[in-house]
Design a protein around this motif. Structure first.
Motif, PDB file in Angstrom:
ATOM      1  N   ARG A   1      55.216  -5.529  28.625  1.00 49.69           N
ATOM      2  CA  ARG A   1      55.178  -5.411  29.923  1.00 49.69           C
ATOM      3  C   ARG A   1      54.248  -4.405  30.534  1.00 49.69           C
ATOM      4  O   ARG A   1      53.381  -4.812  31.360  1.00 49.69           O
ATOM      5  N   TYR A   2      53.984  -3.232  30.154  1.00 51.68           N
ATOM      6  CA  TYR A   2      53.329  -2.224  30.311  1.00 51.68           C
ATOM      7  C   TYR A   2      52.038  -2.660  30.115  1.00 51.68           C
ATOM      8  O   TYR A   2      51.106  -2.286  30.993  1.00 51.68           O
ATOM      9  N   ALA A   3      51.428  -3.333  29.044  1.00 51.27           N
ATOM     10  CA  ALA A   3      50.153  -3.533  28.724  1.00 51.27           C
ATOM     11  C   ALA A   3      49.659  -4.633  29.672  1.00 51.27           C
ATOM     12  O   ALA A   3      48.658  -4.589  30.090  1.00 51.27           O
ATOM     13  N   TYR A   4      50.754  -5.654  30.239  1.00 45.03           N
ATOM     14  CA  TYR A   4      50.384  -6.716  31.189  1.00 45.03           C
ATOM     15  C   TYR A   4      50.094  -5.889  32.526  1.00 45.03           C
ATOM     16  O   TYR A   4      49.175  -6.322  33.352  1.00 45.03           O
ATOM     17  N   VAL A   5      50.798  -4.922  32.816  1.00 45.26           N
ATOM     18  CA  VAL A   5      50.430  -4.127  34.161  1.00 45.26           C
ATOM     19  C   VAL A   5      49.008  -3.439  33.938  1.00 45.26           C
ATOM     20  O   VAL A   5      48.065  -3.678  34.885  1.00 45.26           O
TER      21      VAL A   5
ATOM     22  N   ALA B   1      57.924   0.968  37.465  1.00 42.18           N
ATOM     23  CA  ALA B   1      59.248   0.384  36.863  1.00 42.18           C
ATOM     24  C   ALA B   1      59.049   0.515  35.367  1.00 42.18           C
ATOM     25  O   ALA B   1      59.842   0.593  34.571  1.00 42.18           O
ATOM     26  N   ALA B   2      57.779   0.154  34.908  1.00 39.72           N
ATOM     27  CA  ALA B   2      57.428   0.027  33.557  1.00 39.72           C
ATOM     28  C   ALA B   2      57.625   1.445  32.933  1.00 39.72           C
ATOM     29  O   ALA B   2      57.852   1.700  31.732  1.00 39.72           O
ATOM     30  N   ARG B   3      56.968   2.531  33.555  1.00 45.48           N
ATOM     31  CA  ARG B   3      57.194   3.956  33.376  1.00 45.48           C
ATOM     32  C   ARG B   3      58.608   4.133  33.077  1.00 45.48           C
ATOM     33  O   ARG B   3      59.109   4.870  32.241  1.00 45.48           O
ATOM     34  N   THR B   4      59.344   4.118  34.132  1.00 41.41           N
ATOM     35  CA  THR B   4      60.921   4.130  34.005  1.00 41.41           C
ATOM     36  C   THR B   4      61.483   3.533  32.814  1.00 41.41           C
ATOM     37  O   THR B   4      62.552   4.190  32.220  1.00 41.41           O
ATOM     38  N   ALA B   5      61.082   2.224  32.508  1.00 42.02           N
ATOM     39  CA  ALA B   5      61.799   1.345  31.621  1.00 42.02           C
ATOM     40  C   ALA B   5      61.479   1.979  30.176  1.00 42.02           C
ATOM     41  O   ALA B   5      62.224   2.017  29.283  1.00 42.02           O
ATOM     42  N   ASP B   6      60.079   2.565  30.099  1.00 44.50           N
ATOM     43  CA  ASP B   6      59.773   3.205  28.782  1.00 44.50           C
ATOM     44  C   ASP B   6      60.434   4.629  28.442  1.00 44.50           C
ATOM     45  O   ASP B   6      60.801   4.854  27.363  1.00 44.50           O
ATOM     46  N   ASP B   7      60.640   5.203  29.499  1.00 43.13           N
ATOM     47  CA  ASP B   7      61.474   6.506  29.460  1.00 43.13           C
ATOM     48  C   ASP B   7      63.104   6.078  28.764  1.00 43.13           C
ATOM     49  O   ASP B   7      63.653   7.070  28.142  1.00 43.13           O
ATOM     50  N   ARG B   8      63.408   5.111  29.498  1.00 51.36           N
ATOM     51  CA  ARG B   8      64.922   5.036  29.238  1.00 51.36           C
ATOM     52  C   ARG B   8      65.116   4.019  27.982  1.00 51.36           C
ATOM     53  O   ARG B   8      66.051   4.378  27.243  1.00 51.36           O
TER      54      ARG B   8
ATOM     55  N   ALA C   1      67.799  -5.926  32.017  1.00 52.47           N
ATOM     56  CA  ALA C   1      67.646  -5.809  33.446  1.00 52.47           C
ATOM     57  C   ALA C   1      66.341  -4.814  33.582  1.00 52.47           C
ATOM     58  O   ALA C   1      65.509  -4.968  34.662  1.00 52.47           O
ATOM     59  N   LEU C   2      66.089  -3.807  32.722  1.00 52.81           N
ATOM     60  CA  LEU C   2      64.815  -3.107  33.084  1.00 52.81           C
ATOM     61  C   LEU C   2      63.579  -3.975  33.024  1.00 52.81           C
ATOM     62  O   LEU C   2      62.687  -3.942  33.796  1.00 52.81           O
ATOM     63  N   SER C   3      63.545  -4.834  31.869  1.00 51.15           N
ATOM     64  CA  SER C   3      62.370  -5.762  31.730  1.00 51.15           C
ATOM     65  C   SER C   3      62.351  -6.891  32.718  1.00 51.15           C
ATOM     66  O   SER C   3      61.334  -6.977  33.247  1.00 51.15           O
ATOM     67  N   SER C   4      63.367  -7.323  33.227  1.00 52.32           N
ATOM     68  CA  SER C   4      63.433  -8.348  34.355  1.00 52.32           C
ATOM     69  C   SER C   4      63.047  -7.650  35.509  1.00 52.32           C
ATOM     70  O   SER C   4      62.360  -8.314  36.526  1.00 52.32           O
ATOM     71  N   ARG C   5      63.324  -6.286  35.754  1.00 52.58           N
ATOM     72  CA  ARG C   5      63.036  -5.778  37.033  1.00 52.58           C
ATOM     73  C   ARG C   5      61.167  -5.602  37.157  1.00 52.58           C
ATOM     74  O   ARG C   5      60.636  -5.863  38.138  1.00 52.58           O
ATOM     75  N   ILE C   6      60.557  -5.311  35.890  1.00 52.52           N
ATOM     76  CA  ILE C   6      59.205  -5.255  35.958  1.00 52.52           C
ATOM     77  C   ILE C   6      58.673  -6.890  36.171  1.00 52.52           C
ATOM     78  O   ILE C   6      57.781  -6.929  36.947  1.00 52.52           O
ATOM     79  N   ASP C   7      59.332  -7.515  35.496  1.00 48.20           N
ATOM     80  CA  ASP C   7      58.691  -9.050  35.645  1.00 48.20           C
ATOM     81  C   ASP C   7      58.641  -9.549  37.231  1.00 48.20           C
ATOM     82  O   ASP C   7      57.775  -9.967  37.823  1.00 48.20           O
ATOM     83  N   ALA C   8      59.800  -9.270  37.788  1.00 46.21           N
ATOM     84  CA  ALA C   8      60.058  -9.360  39.354  1.00 46.21           C
ATOM     85  C   ALA C   8      59.094  -8.822  39.947  1.00 46.21           C
ATOM     86  O   ALA C   8      58.323  -9.505  41.256  1.00 46.21           O
ATOM     87  N   LEU C   9      58.715  -7.464  39.682  1.00 47.48           N
ATOM     88  CA  LEU C   9      57.466  -6.876  40.673  1.00 47.48           C
ATOM     89  C   LEU C   9      56.402  -7.197  40.428  1.00 47.48           C
ATOM     90  O   LEU C   9      55.489  -7.430  41.360  1.00 47.48           O
TER      91      LEU C   9
END
Length: 598
Positions: free
Chosen positions: A342-346, A326-333, A306-314
């Motif tokens: 995903r972070y690299a793609y951002v 969202a990527a930073r939040t996902a990385d923390d969690r 879900a964390l990954s899908s949220r980044i993708d959607a945004l």
């Protein structure tokens, strides 16, 4: 990102791992048709269009030995990654304070100057996943000396790694990255690794490349245990992955039924909610993907899928600043390869390719499975190709294919690099292999354009056949609930009905404002003779700093058509300087237009 990490050390193109052959399993038989979502994969067969049937036969009948690995790796749903100059205790570099990533905001701020250095396109590539459970195969089937060299050296070091890898790799990665990559790389949120929560299937069945066998086991289990909500959710996710790896959207209705059944049995279970997010994203319904991922995270804030899908959607909605948060939040969690990619793609979307590359190289160093090595190496190959570094790209693709010789994104990327270095016939053979198993619009168009560029006896007819298959795939995708407007706009603008391309591009822009939809609309307007309107969208496509030779080429042609001759020349030069072989037909057209304008 679409989009795209598997086993070995990065960089050194001579020290790689042996590939694993994964024989194609027999297709599973579905459980009782009375159980939603459990019918046999592929049983849904839309009729009335012979082209659709032809596209489905391609995936079912050709090159049966090429089976993308399934779903246990971080790559299966992971875009590129980012980390390096990380803040203490995390794997991700701090956000640049001035980074404004939204297309509209960047355009309003002036965007990139006309004639500025070209932008590098870095598309996410899907990745196969799975644990290596077999002995390496000595059969050299990929036809590239680089791959053979990688395998030979890797074979020599395999025994040593077997003794020391478990302890040393984790400790080294912890020392280098604060631990996030080391232990996160073992997790997969972008794949069907959710099978671990089901008693129906050995997690290795879905993670070893044998996705069909895993689905068969789930179906058999559900015959006797039809109220197992977790297994229904796993089956739904497996169907989504099967649709992706086989290029067959007919799996999506089956996925939807299975996920609905899971939610009916256990309302609000986060596994099925995350599955609905993944399904929506696969169908290009990114607004719904965001809604479903938020619902899943409200139940389980640490759910990796879900964390990954949220980044993708945004990202796919063009909300790039929100995607970075969202990527930073996902990385923390839940740090791990799916989040890192995903972070690299951002970062890549804002033009920071250097950071994206550093992150991917770190991820490759820490990758421990063939699937993760293949994915991350292919992503690095894509970055190198985007910047015209073809030898480096070929080395990375060799690294990916040494980990998994059947990894289709690496085969596709290698063919592009071969074409750019003048090895057109090799590129054509490579892409023929890809589309035989993965008949999606991108590689079909690439193959058609290579035929056109070669222009030998029968090549024009062969090119038309590829473009017809694109139309067939789009029809099949729409019949199964996939929004295919962006695919339509990109393919039809060059090789189909131009009016249809414009309608599709406008519809997609109405749904989401991204650099890719801006570029598609700009080019569709251009081919329809509406260059005055096109110019604004071409500028938006390049406004975030995203480095794409194709975007620069489109902008330059539109600038020339609107009388901005100096700017047009600068944009075309920038495109060709960045990636002189960015397209078999587009690069030649850019050179011709530039010569005429000077």
């Amino acid at each position: 990102m679409s989009a795209r990490t598997y086993d070995e050390e990065p960089g050194d193109t001579d020290e790689r791992t042996a590939a694993v052959r994964r024989p194609r399993p027999e297709g599973p038989a579905g459980p009782d048709a009375r159980e939603p979502g459990a019918q046999e994969p592929g049983a849904h067969d839309p009729v009335g269009d012979e082209r659709i049937t032809a596209v489905r036969r391609i995936g079912a009948e050709r090159s049966p030995q090429l089976v993308p690995a399934a779903a246990d790796s971080a790559a299966a749903t992971a875009p590129p990654t980012a980390t390096d100059t990380a803040r203490p205790g995390t794997s991700v570099p701090p956000e640049p304070a001035s980074a404004e990533l939204t297309v509209g905001e960047a355009a309003a701020a002036g965007g990139s100057a006309v004639g500025a250095p070209p932008l590098v396109e870095g598309a996410r590539r899907e990745a196969p996943a799975g644990h290596d459970a077999h002995e390496p195969d000595t059969h050299e089937s990929v036809g590239d000396d680089r791959v053979a060299a990688v395998r030979r050296v890797a074979a020599a070091g395999r025994r040593w790694r077997g003794v020391r890898l478990v302890g040393c790799a984790a400790l080294l990665a912890v020392a280098l990255t604060g631990g996030a990559i080391a232990f996160g790389a073992a997790r997969d949120q972008g794949s069907v690794a959710v099978a671990a929560s089901s008693s129906a299937v050995d997690p290795g069945a879905l993670g070893s490349g044998n996705l069909d066998a895993g689905i068969a086991a789930l179906q058999n289990h559900l015959r006797s245990q039809p109220k197992d909500a977790g297994s229904w959710a796993t089956l739904g996710l497996a169907y989504v992955e099967q649709a992706r790896t086989k290029g067959d959207p007919a799996r999506y209705p089956q996925a939807e039924k299975a996920l609905q059944r899971s939610l009916a049995l256990a309302p609000g279970n986060d596994q099925a909610l995350a599955g609905r997010a993944a399904l929506a994203a696969a169908r290009h319904d990114f607004k719904d993907a965001l809604v479903w991922s938020d619902q899943a995270l409200s139940r389980n804030p640490y759910g990796e899928r879900a964390l990954s899908s949220r980044i993708d959607a945004l990202v796919e909605l063009g909300r790039y600043t929100d995607a970075a948060r969202a990527a930073r939040t996902a990385d923390d969690r839940k740090p791990g390869v799916p989040v890192f990619t995903r972070y690299a793609y951002v970062y890549e979307l804002r033009g920071d390719v250097t950071t994206a590359r550093r992150v991917l190289e770190q991820a490759l160093t820490a990758a421990t499975s063939p699937g993760d090595v293949a994915y991350v190496a292919a992503q690095l190959g894509q970055l190198a190709w985007n910047e015209g570094q073809y030898d480096a790209a070929l080395d990375y693709y060799a690294r990916a294919l040494a980990a998994d010789e059947n990894y289709l994104p690496a085969l596709e990327g290698r063919a592009r690099a071969q074409a750019a270095t003048g090895r057109r016939d090799e590129a054509i053979e490579g892409l023929r292999t890809v589309v035989a198993r993965y008949p999606l619009p991108g590689p079909l168009v690439e193959l058609g354009e290579l035929y056109e560029a070669r222009d030998g006896a029968g090549d024009r007819a062969r090119a038309r056949e590829q473009y017809a298959l694109v139309d067939a795939w789009i029809a099949l995708a729409r019949a199964n609930g996939v929004n295919a407007d962006l695919d339509t706009a990109l393919a039809a603008a060059e090789h189909g009905d131009k009016a249809s391309a414009l309608r599709a591009a406008r519809a997609e822009w109405a749904r989401r404002h991204t650099v890719h939809t801006a570029d598609a609309l700009a080019w569709a307007l251009h081919v329809n003779g509406r260059d005055g309107e096109a110019l604004g969208y071409a500028r938006k496509a390049t406004a975030t700093g995203y480095r794409s030779a194709a975007f620069r080429y489109h902008r330059g042609m539109i600038e020339l058509a609107t009388g901005h001759t100096g700017a047009g020349r600068a944009s075309l030069r920038a495109a060709l300087k960045l990636n002189p072989g960015f397209s078999p037909l587009g690069a030649a057209a850019a050179r011709k237009a530039l010569g005429a304008a000077e």
